[in-house]
Design an enzyme around this catalytic site. Structure first.
Site, PDB file in Angstrom:
ATOM      1  N   HIS A 452       0.819  -1.211   0.000  1.00  0.00           N
ATOM      2  CA  HIS A 452       0.000   0.000   0.000  1.00  0.00           C
ATOM      3  C   HIS A 452       0.853   1.262   0.000  1.00  0.00           C
ATOM      4  O   HIS A 452       0.336   2.369  -0.175  1.00  0.00           O
ATOM      5  CB  HIS A 452      -0.920  -0.025   1.234  1.00  0.00           C
ATOM      6  N   ARG A 581     -11.197  11.487   9.200  1.00  0.00           N
ATOM      7  CA  ARG A 581     -12.302  11.690   8.273  1.00  0.00           C
ATOM      8  C   ARG A 581     -13.375  10.625   8.378  1.00  0.00           C
ATOM      9  O   ARG A 581     -14.566  10.911   8.365  1.00  0.00           O
ATOM     10  CB  ARG A 581     -11.758  11.731   6.844  1.00  0.00           C
TER      11      ARG A 581
END
Length: 732
Positions: A452, A581
């Site tokens: 990632h 978030r």
């Protein structure tokens, strides 16, 4: 607590003491926290300050988000219940208990989505955008619709009788269909027919303006069109009734660690995914009971997985209408700036990076600079090698094309293509094949870990020997998301970072574990421990009476070990500000446990995606001595323990100030798009707590209207960028 100097926002309340026992009172449930995030997305669809089609787009996004949640997270829980797995989540609930709570929340969320749709549909009509149904179409459009149905719908749809002579058809994932109850006129025999709407067709068709009233736009769904002209599809039959349905299936992919051929295994897994277990069935509220019973039986759906609605089915496809050409109903177009510092070097990225480290803030600064970095490497005769990780690259990728150009120009090019990037597996297989045909060495990384990390290396022959230029990012090399996601790109020619990047690449390509990394921390090797060490330093400083603070910005925080460490820091007196978030399992504001932790979530025009971690290091925040990192990793167990991730220290003074005192601080000061997370798990808008006279601050607007970061060139020295500051309620 820090607040914008422009005005004062109230602090979330402190709750009573939490029990010491682990479980629900210490942590929020991951799945319910995600649903709370989607509620904040849906709230944007009700934001009266947004243009109408942007509100519709947010409604569409909330639908798409919920679909993916069902196909992955709920499907996983359903599978655990079916296998008898009782392992509790972080809050102590077992899978069955989680499903009960989730379905209750989803029912309410789905109902609110339909409420918002009704509000927006009425507002759209007032603005001249009409979404017709099978009952109401203006006479002027009828002739065109009839011809369109005859010429473009009839040839591609296939009615299928449902009886013992006809096997029940396969309904694909996200498949939309219609059931018709018919009576044959010749003999009075009753019949049930299914019409599946081909995925290749759009969900909505727009009637040409020449067939509408002046200034109006008329859309009608393909399903409504089929219902309207069903007599053309079933001549000789009386239509007794019809009903629409939609299917969602389990879409997760599981790969055995012993897979001998990863590419072949993934191709097979993608095929299996298309036939996954049905997780949810959406039907119209007045759906025929007999037809519903048959669907449930044939699809193997439990009653609890049925969503009935009197509104629109398939909220996510409203994005087609949101794309309508009505600039007056959309955000004012925004064009990202190309970094001035690169322009000052006549477009020579290597010269600019060699002079000084550069940070680029997307989407306010153009992603094209990243593409140009690879393009320049491809064309430069002095470049020897290029290595890059690719997690999501999109369907139209200039980065991929640049790598191909480099390979065809004779460079040594290595691409780490992650096949396990969810819902991009098929696209990544295509890119891997195309890269290999061009001569790129394609590596798929670890079988059981996702790669990632976002990194690119360019090795260049120069007068004083080989020099490595690096790009590290917090987001993907994806040109589409780079226009709407906020991310950081960091360019450097620092030799230590170059050597570390080479070791990280070798770890992925050859399983060669790094010996001793000089600056970078890499998961799953030492990234977690590096963050723990920084938190522990803040705890020690707090105990010694020194300034102690932690500022973090990430997308999710779910890892219990990291949460417990932050609780420990809070108890020691470390002031902690988190911008999270999405999912947050940490419970802030609990007396004696997390009363020094505040959590806010920012949801707005752009999707917050960058990961930034800052530690006071004995000085008030934001200070020049603060330890600052950017990363590809969120604070989740999978990122810290089961993925290859990179944590990059920022040591260049200019870049350090730009990220800490501009990007991160602006997020901390935002009042217009921020939501406080409360101890009970609820969220409230920060702006709702402000005095009417208080000035508002919108971090997205700030970055859109002020010069860029490293890319601003001489503007930094000229003082062209307003400096942000804190008004302190207490020492940080």
């Amino acid at each position: 607590m820090p607040e914008p100097s422009a005005g004062s926002a109230s602090t979330p309340p402190i709750a009573g003491p939490a029990a010491n026992a682990p479980g629900e009172r210490l942590y929020f449930n991951r799945e319910l926290s995600w649903l709370a995030f989607n509620e904040r997305v849906l709230a944007e669809a009700r934001n009266a300050s947004y243009p109408l089609l942007e509100r519709l787009r947010f409604l569409s996004i909330s639908g798409s988000n919920l679909d993916e949640f069902m196909m992955i997270r709920v499907a996983g829980l359903v599978g655990q219940v079916q296998r008898g797995i009782e392992k509790p989540a972080i809050d102590g609930r077992n899978p069955a208990q989680q499903l009960v709570a989730i379905r209750e929340k989803i029912a309410k969320l789905s109902s609110r989505q339909q409420e918002v749709w009704r509000e927006l549909r009425e507002a759209l009509a007032a603005a001249g955008i009409h979404i017709a149904d099978e009952k109401r179409v203006r006479p002027a459009a009828h002739k065109w619709l009839k011809a369109f149905f005859r010429e473009e719908i009839l040839p591609v749809v296939t009615p299928q009788a449902l009886d013992p002579a006809h096997p029940f058809p396969f309904v694909q994932n996200e498949g939309l269909g219609l059931l018709f109850s018919l009576t044959r006129k010749s003999d009075g025999k009753e019949l049930m027919e299914m019409v599946l709407i081909p995925a290749a067709l759009p969900r909505f068709v727009r009637v040409p303006d020449t067939h509408c009233e002046a200034g109006e736009a008329v859309f009608i769904s393909i399903a409504s069109l089929i219902q309207r002209y069903a007599k053309k599809l079933f001549p000789g039959f009386a239509i007794n009734g019809d009903g629409m349905f939609r299917v969602l299936r389990d879409s997760d992919i599981e790969i055995e660690e012993e897979a001998e051929d990863l590419v072949r295994t993934f191709r097979s897994a993608i095929q299996r995914r298309r036939r996954g277990q049905v997780i949810q069935l959406e039907i119209e509220d007045d759906f025929d009971p007999r037809a519903e019973e048959m669907l449930l039986e044939q699809l193997g759906v439990q009653e609890a997985a049925v969503i009935k609605t009197d509104g629109i089915i398939g909220i996510e496809r409203l994005g087609e209408i949101a794309a309508a050409d009505r600039p007056d109903l959309k955000f004012e177009p925004y064009s990202p700036r190309y970094p001035e510092r690169i322009r000052e070097h006549d477009g020579d990225a290597f010269s600019a990076i060699r002079e000084k480290d550069i940070v680029i803030h997307h989407p306010y600064e153009s992603f094209e600079v990243v593409v140009d970095f690879i393009r320049q490497a491809a064309a430069d005769p002095d470049v020897v090698a290029i290595k890059q990780t690719l997690y999501r690259a999109g369907s139209q990728s200039a980065v991929i094309n640049a790598l191909i150009e480099a390979a065809e120009a004779g460079k040594s090019v290595t691409a780490v293509v992650e096949l396990k990037a969810r819902f991009d597996e098929e696209q990544n297989l295509k890119w891997a094949s195309k890269l290999e045909r061009a001569g790129v060495q394609v590596i798929y990384g670890f079988t059981d870990w996702k790669t990632h990390a976002k990194a690119a290396m360019v090795v260049r022959r120069e007068e004083d020997g080989f020099r490595t230029y690096c790009h590290f990012g917090t987001g993907n090399y994806h040109p589409a998301t780079a226009r709407i996601y906020t991310d950081l790109s960091f360019f450097t020619a620092n030799p230590k970072l170059g050597r570390d990047a080479a070791q990280m690449m070798n770890f992925v390509t050859g399983y060669v574990e790094p010996g001793e990394l000089e600056l970078i921390a890499v998961a799953p090797l030492n990234l977690r421990e590096t963050l723990y060490e920084r938190i522990d330093t803040e705890i020690a400083n707090a105990c010694e009476g020194k300034p102690a603070a932690i500022w973090m910005k990430c997308n999710q925080i779910t890892d219990p070990g990291m949460i417990d460490r932050l609780y420990q820091a809070s108890r020691a007196g470390v002031a902690i500000e988190l911008v999270v978030r999405g999912i947050c399992c940490l419970r802030p504001g609990v007396a004696g446990m997390s009363d020094n932790i505040r959590v806010r979530s920012i949801v707005g025009r752009f999707l917050e995606h960058s990961r930034i971690y800052a530690f006071a290091n004995g000085e008030k925040m934001p200070g020049v001595r603060a330890k600052l990192f950017i990363s590809s990793a969120d604070l989740m167990e999978r990122n810290l323990d089961r993925r290859v991730e990179a944590l990059i220290p920022i040591r260049n003074r200019t870049v350090h100030d730009q990220i800490l005192q501009q990007v991160l601080l602006a997020n901390m000061l935002d009042t217009e798009q921020s939501w406080w997370l409360h101890p009970d798990g609820s969220y409230s808008l920060v702006a709702a707590d402000l005095d009417k006279s208080a000035k508002r601050f919108n971090c997205h607007h700030y970055f859109m209207t002020n010069p860029s970061l490293s890319g601003r060139g001489g503007a930094l020295e000229a003082g062209a960028v307003p400096r942000l500051s804190l008004a302190r309620e207490r020492q940080r």
